[in-house]
Structures are given as structure tokens and as C-alpha cells.
Design a protein around this motif. Sequence first.
Motif, PDB file in Angstrom:
ATOM      1  N   LEU A   1       0.851  -1.182   0.000  1.00 58.53           N
ATOM      2  CA  LEU A   1       0.000   0.000   0.000  1.00 58.53           C
ATOM      3  C   LEU A   1       0.885   1.229   0.000  1.00 58.53           C
TER       4      LEU A   1
ATOM      5  N   ALA B   1      -4.603   6.563  -1.236  1.00 58.82           N
ATOM      6  CA  ALA B   1      -3.822   5.332  -1.097  1.00 58.82           C
ATOM      7  C   ALA B   1      -4.013   4.500  -2.357  1.00 58.82           C
TER       8      ALA B   1
ATOM      9  N   HIS C   1       0.624   5.249   0.685  1.00 58.57           N
ATOM     10  CA  HIS C   1      -0.189   6.337   1.224  1.00 58.57           C
ATOM     11  C   HIS C   1       0.456   7.657   0.813  1.00 58.57           C
TER      12      HIS C   1
END
Length: 80
Positions: A28, A39, A30
Amino acid sequence: MFELVGYRYVDMKTTEGGTVKGYSCFVLNHEQQDGLEGAEAIKIFFSSEKFPDFKPKLNASYDLRFNQKGRLMGYEELDA
């Protein structure tokens, strides 16, 4: 910063008779920019040939470096 949220080990033969080994990782990313927050989830392959010391750790944070074509060139595990 990329957070590792999943991975699997890959060891398979190619159609050319070679072998591909490494870790297929889901991370992920961000980001915050201009007051907006977002995100994205991406999948990255860490070749055992190119990155022999890479051992994935769930929920670990990494600084990943890509070339202009989007290929992984290097990484650094960040302190938790």
C-alpha cells in the motif's frame, strides 16, 4: 513509503526454459498532496536473482526506488 500487506513466494519455469524465483508482494502506498489524501495498492516482484537478501515482513514499511519505466531498482526497509 510503501507498507507490505501480503506476499507469496514464486518458483516457476518460464516458456523459454528458465526459472523465475522471488517474492510477489502487495504493498500500500499512502500519499498526501495539495490537501488531498489517498492510497493505492500495487503488486511488485522482488527477484531472488536481483535482490537475494530480500525477506518480506508483513506490515513493514519500505522505501522503494523505481526507474523511469517503473521497474524496481532498489529498496530500503524503514524503521517501524
